[in-house]
Motif scaffolding. Structure first.
Motif, PDB file in Angstrom:
ATOM      1  N   ASP A  80       1.841 -15.115   3.884  1.00  0.00           N
ATOM      2  CA  ASP A  80       1.838 -16.479   4.381  1.00  0.00           C
ATOM      3  C   ASP A  80       1.932 -17.363   3.143  1.00  0.00           C
ATOM      4  N   LEU A  81       3.064 -18.036   2.955  1.00  0.00           N
ATOM      5  CA  LEU A  81       3.301 -18.820   1.743  1.00  0.00           C
ATOM      6  C   LEU A  81       2.461 -20.091   1.662  1.00  0.00           C
ATOM      7  N   ARG A  82       1.992 -20.609   2.802  1.00  0.00           N
ATOM      8  CA  ARG A  82       1.148 -21.804   2.780  1.00  0.00           C
ATOM      9  C   ARG A  82      -0.179 -21.513   2.102  1.00  0.00           C
ATOM     10  N   GLU A  83      -0.782 -20.381   2.475  1.00  0.00           N
ATOM     11  CA  GLU A  83      -2.107 -20.025   1.954  1.00  0.00           C
ATOM     12  C   GLU A  83      -2.039 -18.966   0.863  1.00  0.00           C
ATOM     13  N   ASN A  84      -0.852 -18.429   0.606  1.00  0.00           N
ATOM     14  CA  ASN A  84      -0.639 -17.348  -0.363  1.00  0.00           C
ATOM     15  C   ASN A  84      -1.562 -16.164  -0.077  1.00  0.00           C
ATOM     16  N   LYS A  85      -1.611 -15.788   1.204  1.00  0.00           N
ATOM     17  CA  LYS A  85      -2.440 -14.666   1.646  1.00  0.00           C
ATOM     18  C   LYS A  85      -1.590 -13.668   2.416  1.00  0.00           C
ATOM     19  N   ILE A  86      -2.072 -12.440   2.467  1.00  0.00           N
ATOM     20  CA  ILE A  86      -1.368 -11.382   3.182  1.00  0.00           C
ATOM     21  C   ILE A  86      -1.576 -11.568   4.682  1.00  0.00           C
ATOM     22  N   LYS A  87      -0.475 -11.680   5.404  1.00  0.00           N
ATOM     23  CA  LYS A  87      -0.520 -11.829   6.857  1.00  0.00           C
ATOM     24  C   LYS A  87      -0.537 -10.466   7.540  1.00  0.00           C
ATOM     25  N   SER A  88       0.292  -9.529   7.020  1.00  0.00           N
ATOM     26  CA  SER A  88       0.312  -8.184   7.592  1.00  0.00           C
ATOM     27  C   SER A  88       0.811  -7.172   6.572  1.00  0.00           C
ATOM     28  N   HIS A  89       0.495  -5.914   6.833  1.00  0.00           N
ATOM     29  CA  HIS A  89       0.884  -4.789   5.983  1.00  0.00           C
ATOM     30  C   HIS A  89       1.722  -3.846   6.843  1.00  0.00           C
ATOM     31  N   ILE A  90       2.941  -3.552   6.383  1.00  0.00           N
ATOM     32  CA  ILE A  90       3.836  -2.672   7.137  1.00  0.00           C
ATOM     33  C   ILE A  90       4.096  -1.424   6.303  1.00  0.00           C
ATOM     34  N   LYS A  91       3.696  -0.282   6.827  1.00  0.00           N
ATOM     35  CA  LYS A  91       3.873   0.977   6.107  1.00  0.00           C
ATOM     36  C   LYS A  91       5.283   1.516   6.306  1.00  0.00           C
ATOM     37  N   LEU A  92       5.789   2.166   5.264  1.00  0.00           N
ATOM     38  CA  LEU A  92       7.064   2.867   5.362  1.00  0.00           C
ATOM     39  C   LEU A  92       6.777   4.214   6.004  1.00  0.00           C
ATOM     40  N   GLU A  93       7.206   4.371   7.250  1.00  0.00           N
ATOM     41  CA  GLU A  93       6.971   5.603   7.988  1.00  0.00           C
ATOM     42  C   GLU A  93       8.057   5.779   9.035  1.00  0.00           C
ATOM     43  N   LYS A  94       8.087   6.943   9.642  1.00  0.00           N
ATOM     44  CA  LYS A  94       9.078   7.231  10.669  1.00  0.00           C
ATOM     45  C   LYS A  94       8.953   6.209  11.804  1.00  0.00           C
ATOM     46  N   GLY A  95      10.089   5.640  12.212  1.00  0.00           N
ATOM     47  CA  GLY A  95      10.107   4.642  13.277  1.00  0.00           C
ATOM     48  C   GLY A  95      10.092   3.204  12.786  1.00  0.00           C
ATOM     49  N   SER A  96       9.828   2.996  11.484  1.00  0.00           N
ATOM     50  CA  SER A  96       9.815   1.642  10.923  1.00  0.00           C
ATOM     51  C   SER A  96      11.221   1.070  10.883  1.00  0.00           C
TER      52      SER A  96
END
Length: 162
Positions: A80-96
């Motif tokens: 989130d660029l407004r707050e410079n915080k992590i909004k979500s974490h997306i893992k590299l895995e099958k189905g991504s």
């Protein structure tokens, strides 16, 4: 200005995300003001610092100290660029859902079918599918953009059909 960067022109209320088109050339995709507030960043490295602290390094030069989260190289963090915080974490895995950011398949979007981690000098690879065709590329050339569907806006002509 680079890949996934956002350009905002406040005077005309216009926002654009820089992406690759289907032939690997950069272009500006019009996006909403809300979409302009997020940016996917790929984890490229982790380092141990003094005091058992872990520093996470991202593809755009940004880094931060990890506070016990399970972040791994090649995963993506949506910021989130407004707050410079992590909004979500997306893992590299099958189905991504992935976006190829370099190489001959640059600009392609697909679903991960298989991840091959080689223990030799050969690079790690990903097999992905797009529109009923399978492709293979190096693991370090992709950016995860969603678990089952993309978390960022994409043009219709490069979206993954599956």
């Amino acid at each position: 200005v680079g890949l996934m960067d956002v350009i905002s022109i406040e005077e005309i209320n216009a926002h654009y995300r820089i992406l690759y088109d289907n032939v690997g050339k950069l272009f500006a995709l019009p996006i909403t003001k809300e979409e302009a507030q997020i940016k996917p960043r790929k984890i490229i490295d982790k380092k141990m610092l003094k005091g058992k602290k872990t520093q996470v390094n991202l593809n755009d030069g940004y880094n931060f100290l990890n506070e016990g989260k399970d972040y791994k190289p090649n995963d993506t963090l949506i910021f989130d660029l407004r707050e410079n915080k992590i909004k979500s974490h997306i893992k590299l895995e099958k189905g991504s859902t992935i976006y190829v950011v370099d190489g001959s398949k640059r600009g392609m979007i697909g679903k991960v079918m298989e991840i091959t981690n080689n223990r030799s000098l050969n690079p790690n690879t990903i097999t992905f599918t797009k529109e009923d065709a399978d492709y293979k590329t190096r693991k370090d050339l992709v950016l995860v953009i969603g678990k089952s569907k993309s978390e960022i806006k994409l043009p219709e002509w490069i979206k993954c059909k599956k």
